[in-house]
Design a protein around this motif. Structure first.
Motif, PDB file in Angstrom:
ATOM      1  N   GLY A  18       0.785  -1.227   0.000  1.00  0.00           N
ATOM      2  CA  GLY A  18       0.000   0.000   0.000  1.00  0.00           C
ATOM      3  C   GLY A  18       0.817   1.277   0.000  1.00  0.00           C
ATOM      4  O   GLY A  18       0.264   2.368  -0.078  1.00  0.00           O
ATOM      5  N   LYS A  19       2.112   1.156   0.058  1.00  0.00           N
ATOM      6  CA  LYS A  19       2.967   2.347   0.026  1.00  0.00           C
ATOM      7  C   LYS A  19       3.005   2.965  -1.375  1.00  0.00           C
ATOM      8  O   LYS A  19       3.253   4.158  -1.529  1.00  0.00           O
ATOM      9  N   SER A  66       1.317   2.959  -5.625  1.00  0.00           N
ATOM     10  CA  SER A  66       0.172   2.669  -6.497  1.00  0.00           C
ATOM     11  C   SER A  66       0.527   1.527  -7.449  1.00  0.00           C
ATOM     12  O   SER A  66       1.693   1.146  -7.569  1.00  0.00           O
ATOM     13  N   HIS A 113      -2.700  -5.429  -3.731  1.00  0.00           N
ATOM     14  CA  HIS A 113      -2.746  -4.702  -2.458  1.00  0.00           C
ATOM     15  C   HIS A 113      -2.088  -3.326  -2.516  1.00  0.00           C
ATOM     16  O   HIS A 113      -1.720  -2.760  -1.491  1.00  0.00           O
ATOM     17  N   SER A 170      -1.783   0.817  -3.164  1.00  0.00           N
ATOM     18  CA  SER A 170      -2.555   1.906  -2.536  1.00  0.00           C
ATOM     19  C   SER A 170      -3.848   2.221  -3.268  1.00  0.00           C
ATOM     20  O   SER A 170      -4.824   2.645  -2.650  1.00  0.00           O
ATOM     21  N   ASP A 171      -3.899   2.021  -4.576  1.00  0.00           N
ATOM     22  CA  ASP A 171      -5.103   2.330  -5.349  1.00  0.00           C
ATOM     23  C   ASP A 171      -5.929   1.087  -5.697  1.00  0.00           C
ATOM     24  O   ASP A 171      -6.774   1.119  -6.569  1.00  0.00           O
ATOM     25  N   PRO A 198      -6.092  -2.304  -0.287  1.00  0.00           N
ATOM     26  CA  PRO A 198      -4.712  -1.865  -0.035  1.00  0.00           C
ATOM     27  C   PRO A 198      -4.177  -2.413   1.298  1.00  0.00           C
ATOM     28  O   PRO A 198      -4.906  -2.493   2.276  1.00  0.00           O
ATOM     29  N   LYS A 221      -1.742  -1.709   4.197  1.00  0.00           N
ATOM     30  CA  LYS A 221      -1.004  -0.597   4.798  1.00  0.00           C
ATOM     31  C   LYS A 221      -0.015  -1.046   5.870  1.00  0.00           C
ATOM     32  O   LYS A 221       0.843  -0.288   6.276  1.00  0.00           O
TER      33      LYS A 221
END
Length: 110
Positions: free
Chosen positions: A54-55, A57, A94, A96-97, A101, A103
Motif C-alpha cells: 500500500g505504500k 500505487s 494490495h 494503494s489504489d 490496499p 497498509k
C-alpha cells in the motif's frame, strides 16, 4: 559501421532486459506465495526495509518492476525470477489504489 551499430543495439537491448522483470501473465501468479516471497523470501538476501504494497500505487509498482528496478529494495537482488509473477500479483492486488490496499505488514510475516 553497420556492424558497430548492430552490436550496440544488441548490447543496449540486453542491458535493458537485465534491468527489468518479466511480469507478463502475472495474473496466473499466486498472491499468497507472492506475499511470502516479498516479505520473507527476499529479506534473506536483502537488508533494505521491505515496503508494504500500500505504500505505492499499481502504476508505481509496475514501473519499478519494468523500468526502475533500482527503486526496489536492494535493486531487486533479493527477488528470484521464479517468484516474480507471484510477487507482482501480490503487490498489484494490495497497492494503494487497489480495492484491498495493504497498509501494514501482516503479523504472520515476522
Amino acid at each position: 559501421m553497420k556492424r558497430f551499430l548492430g552490436i550496440t543495439v544488441i548490447a543496449l537491448t540486453s542491458a535493458t532486459a537485465a534491468w527489468s522483470f518479466d511480469i507478463s501473465e502475472y495474473e496466473t501468479g499466486n498472491a499468497a506465495r507472492g506475499q511470502w516471497a516479498w516479505f520473507t523470501g527476499q529479506s534473506r538476501d536483502c537488508a533494505d526495509p521491505i515496503p508494504v504494497p500500500g505504500k505505492f500505487s499499481r502504476a508505481e509498482w509496475k514501473e519499478m518492476f519494468t523500468t526502475a528496478k533500482d527503486k526496489l529494495p536492494c535493486g531487486g537482488a533479493g527477488l528470484k525470477e521464479n517468484t516474480i509473477k507471484h510477487v507482482f500479483k501480490f503487490l498489484y492486488e494490495h497497492a494503494s489504489d487497489s480495492e484491498t490496499p495493504m497498509k501494514e505488514k501482516p503479523a504472520s510475516c515476522g
